[in-house]
Design a protein around this motif. Structure first.
Motif, short mmCIF file in Angstrom:
data_model
loop_
_atom_site.label_atom_id
_atom_site.label_comp_id
_atom_site.label_asym_id
_atom_site.label_seq_id
_atom_site.Cartn_x
_atom_site.Cartn_y
_atom_site.Cartn_z
N GLY A 46 0.80 -1.22 0.00
CA GLY A 46 0.00 0.00 0.00
C GLY A 46 0.83 1.27 0.00
N GLY A 47 2.11 1.18 -0.37
CA GLY A 47 2.94 2.37 -0.47
C GLY A 47 3.73 2.71 0.77
N ASN A 48 3.56 1.95 1.85
CA ASN A 48 4.31 2.24 3.07
C ASN A 48 5.74 1.69 2.96
OD1 ASN A 48 3.44 -0.42 3.20
ND2 ASN A 48 2.50 -0.24 5.19
N TYR A 49 6.64 2.21 3.81
CA TYR A 49 8.02 1.78 3.77
C TYR A 49 8.70 2.07 5.10
CZ TYR A 49 8.73 6.74 2.67
OH TYR A 49 8.70 8.11 2.70
N VAL A 97 7.74 2.33 10.27
CA VAL A 97 7.07 2.16 8.99
C VAL A 97 6.22 3.41 8.80
CG1 VAL A 97 5.44 0.81 7.64
CG2 VAL A 97 7.07 -0.35 9.14
N VAL A 98 6.46 4.11 7.70
CA VAL A 98 5.80 5.39 7.41
C VAL A 98 5.00 5.31 6.12
CG1 VAL A 98 7.61 6.68 8.65
CG2 VAL A 98 7.81 6.33 6.18
N ASN A 99 4.30 6.40 5.81
CA ASN A 99 3.48 6.50 4.60
C ASN A 99 2.35 5.47 4.59
OD1 ASN A 99 3.04 8.02 2.20
ND2 ASN A 99 3.72 6.26 1.00
N ASN A 100 1.82 5.19 5.78
CA ASN A 100 0.67 4.28 5.88
C ASN A 100 -0.58 5.00 5.40
OD1 ASN A 100 2.00 1.99 7.16
ND2 ASN A 100 2.35 3.43 8.83
N ARG A 101 -1.37 4.34 4.62
CA ARG A 101 -2.60 4.88 4.03
C ARG A 101 -3.73 3.89 4.27
NH1 ARG A 101 -0.71 9.87 3.10
NH2 ARG A 101 1.07 9.90 1.74
N ASN A 102 -4.95 4.28 3.91
CA ASN A 102 -6.07 3.37 3.98
C ASN A 102 -5.75 2.11 3.17
OD1 ASN A 102 -8.77 2.81 4.86
ND2 ASN A 102 -9.42 3.06 2.74
N ASP A 103 -5.93 0.94 3.77
CA ASP A 103 -5.67 -0.38 3.18
C ASP A 103 -4.19 -0.78 3.15
OD1 ASP A 103 -8.32 -1.17 2.82
OD2 ASP A 103 -8.44 -0.19 0.86
N SER A 104 -3.28 0.04 3.70
CA SER A 104 -1.88 -0.39 3.82
C SER A 104 -1.79 -1.57 4.77
CB SER A 104 -1.00 0.74 4.37
OG SER A 104 -0.82 1.76 3.45
N PHE A 137 -4.38 -0.95 7.95
CA PHE A 137 -4.87 0.38 8.25
C PHE A 137 -6.20 0.59 7.55
CE2 PHE A 137 -0.49 0.54 9.21
CZ PHE A 137 -0.33 1.52 10.18
N VAL A 138 -7.20 1.06 8.30
CA VAL A 138 -8.54 1.26 7.74
C VAL A 138 -9.13 2.57 8.24
CG1 VAL A 138 -9.05 -1.20 7.47
CG2 VAL A 138 -9.60 -0.08 9.61
N ASP A 139 -10.19 2.99 7.57
CA ASP A 139 -11.01 4.13 7.95
C ASP A 139 -10.44 5.49 7.57
OD1 ASP A 139 -12.14 2.62 11.02
OD2 ASP A 139 -12.95 2.45 9.01
N GLY A 140 -9.21 5.57 7.15
CA GLY A 140 -8.67 6.86 6.75
C GLY A 140 -9.13 7.21 5.34
N ALA A 141 -9.15 8.48 5.02
CA ALA A 141 -9.45 8.89 3.65
C ALA A 141 -8.36 8.33 2.74
CB ALA A 141 -9.50 10.41 3.57
N PRO A 142 -8.66 8.02 1.48
CA PRO A 142 -7.71 7.32 0.62
C PRO A 142 -6.30 7.89 0.56
CG PRO A 142 -9.82 7.51 -0.46
CD PRO A 142 -9.91 8.29 0.81
N ASN A 143 -6.13 9.19 0.54
CA ASN A 143 -4.79 9.76 0.41
C ASN A 143 -4.32 10.50 1.65
OD1 ASN A 143 -4.28 8.88 -2.28
ND2 ASN A 143 -5.77 10.37 -2.96
N THR A 144 -4.89 10.17 2.79
CA THR A 144 -4.51 10.82 4.04
C THR A 144 -3.44 10.01 4.75
OG1 THR A 144 -6.74 11.72 4.29
CG2 THR A 144 -5.39 11.64 6.26
#
Length: 182
Positions: A60-63, A74-81, A163-170
């Motif tokens: 999901g783009g995290n690293y 681990v950073v850059n966590n987003r919805n569905d990471s 990770f869930v419930d966050g807006a897609p690009n938040t």
């Protein structure tokens, strides 16, 4: 053992060395080697503080990034990471014993949740708890620990965070470490 590296800091020039045990069957064949968080260990201790940077699954783009010599969240966590770790040995719980889960987080600009799963995320796994994250309580630079009760666990399992419930690009909170307790 097979030796390889994982990318860190979202850069191909920054790497973390890894090792996985290779099994050679009696007929001489070698089954596919699974990527784990173990290195030279046979199991991880779920009751010790586990640093986030030993994750063997990042989706999901995290690293993993380096803040200082001791801190590699681990950073850059987003919805569905998803962040995953293989394998922990939880042993056998006593019937009256409760299992708790703690995670060290910082940042995050929206209310969110982290689902804690065993073995896989979704139909092939078992969700054992959900960490609710209130962005109004510590969305800055300070690390905070959130502790929740989870289902009792026994035996050897991989652990995944979704990770869930966050807006897609938040941006959702960074994860520094976690531990289970009985």
């Amino acid at each position: 053992y097979i030796f390889y590296h994982r990318m860190t800091n979202n850069s191909v020039f920054s790497r973390r060395a890894c090792a996985e045990k290779v099994t050679i069957l009696p007929d001489g064949s070698i089954p596919k080697v699974e990527q784990t968080s173990l290195g030279f260990q046979t199991s991880l201790d779920p009751y010790a503080q586990t640093p986030a940077d030993i994750a063997c699954v990042l989706r999901g783009g995290n690293y993993v990034t380096e803040i200082d010599k001791e801190t590699h969240p681990v950073v850059n966590n987003r919805n569905d990471s998803v962040i995953g770790y293989r394998y922990f040995d939880f042993g056998q719980p006593r019937p009256a014993q409760k299992t708790m889960f703690s995670v060290d987080l910082r940042g995050g600009k929206a209310p969110a949740a982290i689902e804690v799963w065993l073995d896989a995320v979704g139909d092939k796994g078992r969700k054992i708890g959900t960490v609710k994250i209130d962005a109004s309580k510590g969305g800055g630079e300070a690390w905070r620990r959130i502790t929740i009760p989870v289902a009792n666990i026994s035996g050897r399992h991989s652990v995944f965070f979704k990770f869930v419930d966050g807006a897609p690009n938040t941006a959702l909170p960074e994860v520094r470490s976690f531990a289970f307790a009985r």
